[in-house]
Design a protein around this motif. Structure first.
Motif, short mmCIF file in Angstrom:
data_model
loop_
_atom_site.label_atom_id
_atom_site.label_comp_id
_atom_site.label_asym_id
_atom_site.label_seq_id
_atom_site.Cartn_x
_atom_site.Cartn_y
_atom_site.Cartn_z
N ILE A 164 0.85 -1.19 0.00
CA ILE A 164 0.00 0.00 0.00
C ILE A 164 0.88 1.24 0.00
CG2 ILE A 164 -1.71 1.29 1.33
CD1 ILE A 164 -2.90 -1.18 0.19
N SER A 165 0.55 2.17 -0.85
CA SER A 165 1.31 3.42 -0.91
C SER A 165 0.87 4.33 0.24
CB SER A 165 1.06 4.14 -2.24
OG SER A 165 1.59 5.43 -2.19
N LEU A 166 1.75 4.53 1.19
CA LEU A 166 1.44 5.44 2.29
C LEU A 166 1.88 6.86 1.97
CD1 LEU A 166 2.30 3.25 5.40
CD2 LEU A 166 0.06 3.77 4.44
N GLY A 167 2.16 7.13 0.70
CA GLY A 167 2.54 8.48 0.30
C GLY A 167 1.38 9.45 0.38
N ASP A 168 0.16 8.96 0.29
CA ASP A 168 -1.03 9.78 0.38
C ASP A 168 -1.17 10.28 1.82
OD1 ASP A 168 -4.05 9.85 1.18
OD2 ASP A 168 -4.01 10.20 -0.98
N THR A 169 -1.20 11.59 2.00
CA THR A 169 -1.18 12.15 3.35
C THR A 169 -2.40 11.78 4.17
OG1 THR A 169 -2.03 14.24 2.48
CG2 THR A 169 0.35 14.09 2.82
N PHE A 206 -4.36 9.07 3.86
CA PHE A 206 -4.28 7.64 4.19
C PHE A 206 -3.31 7.45 5.36
CE2 PHE A 206 -3.00 3.27 4.02
CZ PHE A 206 -4.13 2.58 3.58
N LYS A 207 -2.17 8.09 5.25
CA LYS A 207 -1.14 7.98 6.30
C LYS A 207 -1.66 8.54 7.63
CE LYS A 207 3.05 9.01 5.06
NZ LYS A 207 4.27 9.76 4.71
N ALA A 208 -2.38 9.66 7.56
CA ALA A 208 -2.89 10.29 8.79
C ALA A 208 -3.94 9.43 9.48
CB ALA A 208 -3.46 11.66 8.46
#
Length: 195
Positions: free
Chosen positions: A171-176, A178-180
């Protein structure tokens, strides 16, 4: 005198060059009340605590809502079948984001004199939040329904935790956002707000 009758009478007065009378009529019978308020943005963690408190139930409709990243995983896994748009552009984003993405709403809007405190905040869907907007419950016909029990419905958090334990590197956690949401959930688990 109803509000529409007041406005019709004011329009009649304007038609007859009685603007001062129209001003007095509105000021006396249908005055706008200016509200001074400070807005704030809740952190993802604070929002998630509210969603957990309400058992991921839309407090205006009683419908089940999903932990935000569950919807995002659907988009990640299914691509164009379940599209996501960062600004939720309706033509480019699956309607489920509007129907099942939890958000919070002030029961009595801050702009209408409501307090920015937990007793005045409920979980709702983005769709219901948008439709209620800055209106009072009695102006919309909405009612508050009981919140859910997080042990009965957790918004698929348990599924998400299990999925991420097996697919974290995919999973790409680059998306702010999603990460938050992921970080907020980890904090809630650490603090045993949810187990």
């Amino acid at each position: 005198m109803s509000h529409i009758d007041i406005l019709l009478e004011a329009l009649d007065k304007i038609t007859h060059n009685q603007k001062d009378s129209a001003v007095k009529l509105i000021t006396t019978n249908y005055k706008h009340v200016f509200q001074e308020y400070e807005s704030r943005n809740m952190s993802y963690y604070e929002k998630l605590k509210i969603f957990i408190r309400d058992g991921f139930i839309d407090r205006y409709t009683g419908k089940k809502l999903l932990f935000p990243n569950v919807l995002r995983i659907l988009s990640f896994e299914l691509g164009d079948v379940f599209p996501y748009h960062p600004n939720w552009k309706m033509s480019d984003c699956h309607i489920a984001y509007w129907e099942m993405f939890p958000t919070y709403d002030h029961i009595v809007p801050i702009a209408r004199g409501g307090k920015d405190e937990s007793s005045n905040i409920v979980t709702t869907s983005q769709m219901m939040n948008s439709s209620k907007s800055g209106f009072l419950l009695e102006e919309t016909g909405l009612k508050i329904v009981p919140g859910g029990n997080i042990s009965d419905w957790d918004g698929m958090i348990s599924w998400y935790i299990n999925y991420m334990s097996k697919n974290y590197n995919n999973i790409s956690l680059g998306d702010t956002s999603f990460k938050a949401w992921d970080k907020a959930l980890r904090k809630c688990v650490e603090e045993k707000i949810i187990t």
